[in-house]
Design an enzyme around this catalytic site. Structure first.
Site, PDB file in Angstrom:
ATOM      1  N   CYS A  82     -21.461 -16.742 -51.246  1.00  0.00           N
ATOM      2  CA  CYS A  82     -21.520 -17.706 -51.127  1.00  0.00           C
ATOM      3  C   CYS A  82     -22.585 -18.706 -50.458  1.00  0.00           C
ATOM      4  CB  CYS A  82     -20.961 -17.303 -49.429  1.00  0.00           C
ATOM      5  SG  CYS A  82     -20.325 -18.848 -48.702  1.00  0.00           S
ATOM      6  N   HIS A 192     -16.365 -14.258 -51.975  1.00  0.00           N
ATOM      7  CA  HIS A 192     -16.711 -13.718 -50.719  1.00  0.00           C
ATOM      8  C   HIS A 192     -15.993 -12.147 -51.451  1.00  0.00           C
ATOM      9  CE1 HIS A 192     -18.109 -15.816 -47.434  1.00  0.00           C
ATOM     10  NE2 HIS A 192     -17.056 -16.907 -48.097  1.00  0.00           N
ATOM     11  N   GLU A 194     -16.754  -9.347 -49.404  1.00  0.00           N
ATOM     12  CA  GLU A 194     -16.177  -8.571 -48.588  1.00  0.00           C
ATOM     13  C   GLU A 194     -15.218  -9.026 -47.663  1.00  0.00           C
ATOM     14  OE1 GLU A 194     -17.776 -12.335 -46.658  1.00  0.00           O
ATOM     15  OE2 GLU A 194     -18.144 -10.847 -48.084  1.00  0.00           O
TER      16      GLU A 194
END
Length: 214
Positions: A82, A192, A194
């Protein structure tokens, strides 16, 4: 010995990043740190971040982390996420802020004009949610991930690299934008991983095993 250092400069929810890394690297020591020495000693470095670019630069400098991040990006497996992607470039339109200058290029805001999908629906900024990522070069971090796989995004700005050879992946919103860059030991993504479920965990798992060479 620190296997994976997650750079903490006070911007973003680093817990989700560290937990995802711990999930795919159960035998590795993952440390969230704002200590430059930890970053220097770590085998590999993850550089995440959320928020406004000027704030990120200020916090990075206030913690004395600029040089440690630049050194890590020059020497070991390095994953930007990001804002951690955007900070690698020269300059951002967000707050007219200078980045770290590791890569030549600009960070631009999605245009408010002509933001419509193919059905004519108005697209919102920020670009938030799931979107396809198309792989524009082969790379070890793409192993086991289908071309066009969906990842999760939250951003209003995107990188525009000066060198097209840097581009390792792109998405469309509605026009094509660079969502992944790769060079030598650096791989950096706008989405992202995650928060991207199976595909994101696979990418993180690939990073944990990557030796820093394409």
């Amino acid at each position: 010995m620190i296997d994976i250092a997650v750079v903490d400069y006070g911007m973003g929810n680093l817990r989700s990043v560290s937990k995802a890394l711990e999930h795919v690297a159960t035998d590795k020591k993952v440390v969230v740190t704002s200590n430059p020495q930890d970053i220097a000693e770590a085998e590999r470095v993850v550089f995440p971040g959320q928020g406004a670019m000027p704030d990120c630069v200020r916090e990075l400098d206030s913690r004395g982390l600029r040089e440690a991040v630049i050194a890590a990006a020059a020497s070991k497996p390095f994953l930007g996420i990001c804002i951690g992607l955007q900070l690698l470039f020269d300059h951002s339109e967000e707050g007219n802020a200078d980045g770290l200058g590791i890569f030549a290029g600009q960070v631009k805001r999605f245009s408010a004009v002509d933001m419509h999908d193919v059905q004519g629906h108005k697209l919102k900024v920020p670009h938030m949610g799931w979107n396809e990522v198309y792989q524009s070069q082969s790379h070890p971090l793409w192993a086991g991930i289908e071309n066009g796989e969906r990842f999760y995004y939250v951003h209003s700005y995107y990188v525009a690299p000066q060198e097209t050879a840097l581009v390792a992946g792109y998405s469309e919103y509605p026009k094509r934008f660079t969502s992944v860059v790769a060079k030598d030991n650096i791989f950096a993504v706008q989405f992202h991983p995650e928060k991207s479920q199976h595909a994101g965990l696979k990418l993180l798992s690939n990073f944990v095993q990557w030796n820093g060479h394409s």
